[in-house]
Design an enzyme around this catalytic site. Structure first.
Site, PDB file in Angstrom:
ATOM      1  N   HIS A  17      46.848  -1.301 -92.666  1.00 14.98           N
ATOM      2  CA  HIS A  17      46.440   0.088 -92.916  1.00 14.98           C
ATOM      3  C   HIS A  17      47.638   1.033 -92.745  1.00 14.98           C
ATOM      4  O   HIS A  17      47.843   1.942 -93.540  1.00 14.98           O
ATOM      5  CB  HIS A  17      45.345   0.518 -91.937  1.00 14.98           C
ATOM      6  N   ARG A  90      44.648  -5.471-101.762  1.00 13.60           N
ATOM      7  CA  ARG A  90      45.426  -6.577-101.201  1.00 13.60           C
ATOM      8  C   ARG A  90      45.336  -7.815-102.060  1.00 13.60           C
ATOM      9  O   ARG A  90      46.330  -8.387-102.447  1.00 13.60           O
ATOM     10  CB  ARG A  90      44.921  -6.900 -99.786  1.00 13.60           C
ATOM     11  N   SER A 128      40.451  -6.310 -90.443  1.00  8.97           N
ATOM     12  CA  SER A 128      40.121  -6.035 -89.045  1.00  8.97           C
ATOM     13  C   SER A 128      39.279  -7.161 -88.448  1.00  8.97           C
ATOM     14  O   SER A 128      39.467  -7.544 -87.286  1.00  8.97           O
ATOM     15  CB  SER A 128      39.391  -4.700 -88.930  1.00  8.97           C
TER      16      SER A 128
END
Ligand code: COA
Length: 162
Positions: A17, A90, A128
């Site tokens: 991030h 990504r 995450s």
């Protein structure tokens, strides 16, 4: 020079991030990192904890602010006079969800343009959830998270295990 918003759950913020935030901060006048709830997720950090962790991580970036919002992102963008929505891309599997979200947001707010950044390749495989799992199982997470977040995550996992 436009104001851009980078929304997400950020449970917690990762170096991936941060990589996107730094790239965006070099292009836009101001970048607002906006922490939100995703109804499909159950975050381990509160909104305020997530906001604070991001705030600490972007302390050296003068044109980056951190905020939280409830409700629709487009309503937040309208209220703040934001015209650019930043997202990271990504891997190919990100595309379908991002495409759907971009088109829905465009339908709801035609003046809000979604722009995608690609993080450095070293961050393409993290999210995450996977970092939290590695941390919970005792793996090394120092290269995936800002230092303050590593400490906070270890603390949080201890609390949860109690
Ligand atoms: N590096 C590392 N990880 C990344 C990343 C990057 N550059 N970019 C995304 N990720 C990870 C995130 O950590 C997250 O991991 P997780 O699923 O394990 O939590 C995952 O990829 C995708 O998360 P993210 O891209 O941050 O999206 P999100 O689901 O957290 O956020 C919102 C989605 C908040 C932007 C969206 O739900 C929203 O806009 N909500 C407001 C309500 C609304 O307007 N809804 C209508 C939308 S059309």
């Amino acid at each position: 020079m436009k104001i851009a918003v980078y929304p997400g759950t950020f449970d917690p913020i990762t170096n991936g991030h941060l990589d996107i935030i730094k790239r965006a901060s070099q292009i836009f006048k101001r970048v607002i990192v906006a922490v939100s709830e995703n109804p499909h997720k159950k975050p381990i950090f509160s909104m305020e904890e997530r906001r604070q962790l991001i705030q600490d991580a972007v302390i050296d970036l003068d044109n980056v602010d951190v905020d939280v919002f409830d409700g629709l992102l487009v309503h937040y963008a309208q209220k703040k006079g934001i015209s650019v929505l930043i997202r990271g891309l990504r891997v190919l599997s990100d595309f379908e969800y991002e495409f759907q979200m971009a088109l829905m947001n465009r339908k709801l707010m035609p003046t809000l343009e979604t722009i995608y950044f690609m993080p450095s390749e070293e961050f393409t495989y993290i999210n995450s959830t996977i970092v939290k799992e590695v941390a919970r199982l005792g793996g090394e997470i120092g290269c995936f998270l800002p230092p303050g977040v590593v400490k906070a995550l270890h603390r949080k996992i201890k609390e949860i295990k109690k």
